[in-house]
Design an enzyme around this catalytic site. Structure first.
Site, PDB file in Angstrom:
ATOM      1  N   TYR A 149       0.842  -1.186   0.000  1.00  0.00           N
ATOM      2  CA  TYR A 149       0.000   0.000   0.000  1.00  0.00           C
ATOM      3  C   TYR A 149       0.879   1.238   0.000  1.00  0.00           C
ATOM      4  O   TYR A 149       1.993   1.203   0.541  1.00  0.00           O
ATOM      5  CB  TYR A 149      -0.807   0.080   1.295  1.00  0.00           C
TER       6      TYR A 149
ATOM      7  N   GLU B 252      -5.664  -1.095   8.323  1.00  0.00           N
ATOM      8  CA  GLU B 252      -5.463  -0.888   9.760  1.00  0.00           C
ATOM      9  C   GLU B 252      -4.512   0.292   9.994  1.00  0.00           C
ATOM     10  O   GLU B 252      -3.695   0.299  10.899  1.00  0.00           O
ATOM     11  CB  GLU B 252      -4.944  -2.159  10.454  1.00  0.00           C
TER      12      GLU B 252
ATOM     13  N   ASN C 105      -9.942   0.688  -2.634  1.00  0.00           N
ATOM     14  CA  ASN C 105      -9.779  -0.555  -1.903  1.00  0.00           C
ATOM     15  C   ASN C 105     -11.102  -0.980  -1.269  1.00  0.00           C
ATOM     16  O   ASN C 105     -11.679  -0.201  -0.504  1.00  0.00           O
ATOM     17  CB  ASN C 105      -8.731  -0.384  -0.800  1.00  0.00           C
ATOM     18  N   GLU C 106     -11.562  -2.153  -1.606  1.00  0.00           N
ATOM     19  CA  GLU C 106     -12.816  -2.675  -1.052  1.00  0.00           C
ATOM     20  C   GLU C 106     -13.908  -1.603  -1.076  1.00  0.00           C
ATOM     21  O   GLU C 106     -14.600  -1.394  -0.083  1.00  0.00           O
ATOM     22  CB  GLU C 106     -12.603  -3.191   0.380  1.00  0.00           C
TER      23      GLU C 106
ATOM     24  N   GLU D 266      -6.219 -10.665  -1.066  1.00  0.00           N
ATOM     25  CA  GLU D 266      -5.851 -10.674   0.355  1.00  0.00           C
ATOM     26  C   GLU D 266      -6.246 -12.014   0.944  1.00  0.00           C
ATOM     27  O   GLU D 266      -7.390 -12.228   1.347  1.00  0.00           O
ATOM     28  CB  GLU D 266      -6.575  -9.563   1.138  1.00  0.00           C
TER      29      GLU D 266
ATOM     30  N   TYR E  84       0.349  -9.463  13.291  1.00  0.00           N
ATOM     31  CA  TYR E  84      -0.648 -10.097  12.429  1.00  0.00           C
ATOM     32  C   TYR E  84      -0.585 -11.623  12.460  1.00  0.00           C
ATOM     33  O   TYR E  84      -1.279 -12.299  11.725  1.00  0.00           O
ATOM     34  CB  TYR E  84      -0.494  -9.584  10.990  1.00  0.00           C
TER      35      TYR E  84
END
Ligand SMILES: *[C@@H]1O[C@H](CO)[C@@H](O)[C@H](O)[C@H]1NC(C)=O
Ligand SMILES: *[C@@H]1O[C@H](CO)[C@@H](O)[C@H](O)[C@H]1NC(C)=O
Ligand SMILES: *[C@@H]1O[C@H](CO)[C@@H](O)[C@H](O)[C@H]1NC(C)=O
Ligand SMILES: *[C@@H]1O[C@H](CO)[C@@H](O)[C@H](O)[C@H]1NC(C)=O
Ligand SMILES: *[C@@H]1O[C@H](CO)[C@@H](O)[C@H](O)[C@H]1NC(C)=O
Ligand SMILES: *[C@@H]1O[C@H](CO)[C@@H](O)[C@H](O)[C@H]1NC(C)=O
Ligand SMILES: *[C@@H]1O[C@H](CO)[C@@H](O)[C@H](O)[C@H]1NC(C)=O
EC number: 3.2.1.23
Length: 650
Positions: A76, A122, A180-181, A261, A326
């Site tokens: 990103y 996030e 994005n989404e 993803e 993560y």
């Protein structure tokens, strides 16, 4: 400066086999695959966010990814990381995305670029700059003219910079994601997506493969997929792979299957258990997808760290901790894990993987216990912290009104009446964003917390000074409420009265810490603590020397804060992030070696917001060689479990 010195050398190698034909990367709708230089191609990629890893470690992490058998990475670009105030761009040091792309290419990795403008990830406000909110009614991620003007300007800067790195121009970038989404966002503004599509094309050219990513459900694709952008989906292990790719096929009847993803782990929130996903579950789903010929990006391959104030939050308000480990195949510190080798073994079954040594896990050093001394309370240090001076107002103003994006703002007023009996101080509209540390005449009296504590009792004489330090704990990165001005968004009341006549101090704490302004000299007399042993927010300092005669030092380490409660921590002026061991699950903070010095004492500065453990015995911090990210904090309220059920976990 030729942007692609290394790239040009690479180019020769890449086009060698196609005898000088220019490099190409495209969609093949007939054969349901990508084509690279005319050959059928499938990527196995991993996500790595350069913004979460110190630059000195980029090469190490990329090499480990290459050695796992990946042929691509995905990253990103957080807009707010590069344009912290309008028109002031930063692409240097840890923000040097071009250097990151060059490294990837040198190592032999292709790049899937996700430049936003919105990224989720996030990351504070999903990567959008908070200064966009100075236009009061701006509708983010839509055709709103104020938003579009800012996006056009940013993309006008960024995309021409990326163009030389496109694969067809000799660089590593094979595909570029738009937004994005978007299908998960309420606005569903096709004109906005069409505008972005045109904007990206105008800067990057007609040849580049542009794509979108959405949850693997027809509902998400409805607003997320538009003509001209290749629609891909995202989902984690445990999803029904057939159903998930059926959803992609609904939008793209032909072309390569792509999971943009595939979740190797999951994010954390303060006060909830640390997320873990078993290596076996990841390996099984990965193998099934590869067996179908799908292209897969593992999100995350390495998570890294939300240094400073960069963490995001989810709705209803739950902030994410500093670590973005993560439970990924490479740990926060880049360590090789069982999951790394499980994934490598799966990839090995489908592709040839590189031979040679894998860069080893870096050693960590336990520098030991460091005594900490109280420097000053934040209120006492106010003049040094407030570079712009106070702002007065009848009613409270937000961070954005005060021209501050991150960190802390001090709101000061006085008690208008005698409060001889406990009197409720409230935020009736739940407008404390996000946590407010309240003291009366220098005595801490309580904490207001968004969605959790909207009233505390205070006592005191009329005219007593009320100091309310408000912490911005990170903006939502997902959903309809990413537009958060932070601070006091609505009035506070005392009994039945609205509190008025505020003095507001925008605080430049990072600059003050960096300039060493927080001396020890003006130590204030001890004041009594009250309530649950709270003390007013205060700074603490200590230092340690790296031992002589060990040539491999400095090494990475982890800092632990035994019996400290909540705050922010800097080492040698570098903002490591927030700590909150009383809530967990994160207990230790990752300290990369590059911020440590072997020639001068290393300075630790802490802003403790609730009360340091220094009243009975000297307080300390401790550097250890192992992380703790999975403690179950002794939370003081009932926790929300698992309400963040993102579609992808289905
Ligand atoms: C740009 O970002 C780098 C890396 O975070 C930082 O070291 C540098 O001070 C920044 N430059 C400016 C002018 O803010
Ligand atoms: C997975 O989804 C497919 C297609 O919707 C369905 O036919 C199949 O029964 C599902 N499998 C499981 C185990 O639910
Ligand atoms: C508060 O109480 C004091 C006596 O304790 C009195 O002198 C003063 O007038 C009162 N102030 C207000 C605003 O009621
Ligand atoms: C405030 O004090 C009153 C009276 O003592 C008490 O009933 C109430 O529970 C207290 N409220 C809070 C939020 O502590
Ligand atoms: C505070 O209350 C006043 C008076 O009702 C109102 O005009 C003002 O908008 C409110 N301020 C905020 C930030 O809510
Ligand atoms: C730590 O602070 C001391 C005293 O201000 C200074 O001399 C020293 O250079 C600092 N250390 C580092 C690594 O910046
Ligand atoms: C935390 O993680 C460590 C290391 O993976 C593990 O040994 C330990 O059992 C975990 N503790 C909890 C409470 O899950």
């Amino acid at each position: 400066m030729s942007p692609l010195r290394t790239g040009c050398m690479m180019l020769l190698l890449l086009v060698g086999q196609s005898l000088g034909a220019s490099p190409s990367f495209s969609l093949d709708y007939k054969n349901d695959c990508f084509r690279k230089d005319g050959e059928r191609f499938r990527y196995i990629s991993g996500s790595i966010h350069y913004s979460r890893i110190p630059r000195v470690y980029w090469k190490d992490r990329l090499l480990k990814m290459y050695m796992a058998g990946l042929n691509a990475i995905q990253t990103y670009i957080p807009w707010n990381y590069h344009e912290e105030s309008p028109g002031r761009y930063n692409f240097s040091g840890d923000r040097d995305v071009e250097y990151f792309l060059k490294l990837a290419q040198e190592i032999g990795l292709l790049v899937i670029l996700r430049p936003g403008p919105y990224i989720c990830g996030e990351w504070d406000m999903g990567g959008l700059p908070a200064w966009l909110l100075s236009k009061k009614n701006i509708v983010l991620r839509s055709s709103d003219p104020d938003y579009i003007t800012a996006v056009d300007k940013w993309m006008g800067k960024l995309l021409p910079m990326m163009k030389p790195y496109l694969y067809q121009n000799g660089g590593p970038i094979i595909t570029v994601q738009v937004e994005n989404e978007y299908g998960s966002y309420f606005a569903c503004d096709y004109n906005y997506m069409r505008h972005l599509s045109k904007l990206f094309r105008s800067h990057l050219g007609d040849e580049v493969v542009l794509f979108t990513t959405d949850g693997a459900g027809v509902g998400y694709l409805k607003c997320g997929a538009i003509q001209g952008l290749y629609a891909t989906v995202d989902f984690g292990p445990g999803a029904n792979i057939t159903a998930a790719f059926d959803a992609q096929r609904h939008a793209e009847p032909h072309g390569p299957l792509v999971n943009s993803e595939f979740y190797t782990g999951w994010l954390d929130h303060w006060g909830s258990a640390h997320s873990v996903v078993s290596p076996a579950a990841v390996a099984k789903s990965l193998s099934e997808m590869l067996a179908r010929g799908a292209n897969v990006n593992l999100y995350m391959f390495i998570g890294g760290t939300n240094f400073g104030y960069w963490n995001g939050a989810n709705d209803p308000f739950d902030a994410q901790p500093t670590s973005y480990d993560y439970d990924a195949p490479l740990s926060e510190a880049g360590d090789l894990t069982e999951k790394y080798f499980a994934i490598r073994d799966v990839i090995k079954m489908y592709h040839k993987i590189p031979e040679g040594p894998i860069p080893p896990t870096t050693p960590k050093y336990a520098y030991g216990v460091v005594p900490m001394k109280k420097l000053q309370t934040l209120s006492d240090a106010l003049e040094k912290l407030s570079f712009s001076g106070p702002v007065k107002g009848v009613y409270p103003q937000t961070f954005i009104d005060l021209n501050q994006a991150f960190g802390y703002v001090l709101y000061r007023t006085t008690l208008p009446v005698n409060c001889t009996t406990p009197t409720p101080l409230s935020s009736p509209l739940n407008g404390v964003h996000d946590r407010a540390y309240v003291s009366v005449d220098g005595v801490a009296v309580g904490i207001l917390e968004r969605n959790k504590v909207i009233t505390i009792n205070v006592t005191g004489k009329a005219g007593s000074q009320v100091d309310i330090l408000v912490e911005n704990m990170g903006r939502l990165n997902y959903g309809g409420y990413i537009n958060d001005a932070k601070g006091l968004l609505s009035n506070l009341t005392l009994g039945k009265d609205t509190l008025t006549d505020w003095i507001m101090y925008s605080l430049s704490i990072d600059e003050a810490v960096n300039q060493g302004l927080l001396g020890e000299k003006e130590l204030t007399p001890k004041r009594p603590t009250q309530g649950a042993g709270l003390s007013p927010p205060a700074f603490y300092g200590g230092s340690f020397i790296i031992p002589d005669g060990i040539p491999s030092l400095p090494q990475d380490t982890y800092i632990m804060l035994p019996n400290w409660r909540k705050g922010q921590i800097w080492i040698n002026g570098f903002n490591l992030g927030r700590y909150w061991p009383t809530r967990g699950p994160q207990v230790t903070l990752f300290v990369p070696f590059n911020i440590l010095s072997t020639t001068a004492p290393n300075n630790v500065t802490i802003l403790e917001l609730e009360g340091a453990p220094c009243s009975l015995k000297p307080c300390t911090v401790e550097f250890s060689s192992t992380p703790i990210l999975n403690a179950t904090g002794q939370s003081d309220h009932k926790l929300h479990w698992g309400h963040y059920t993102k579609e992808d976990l289905l």
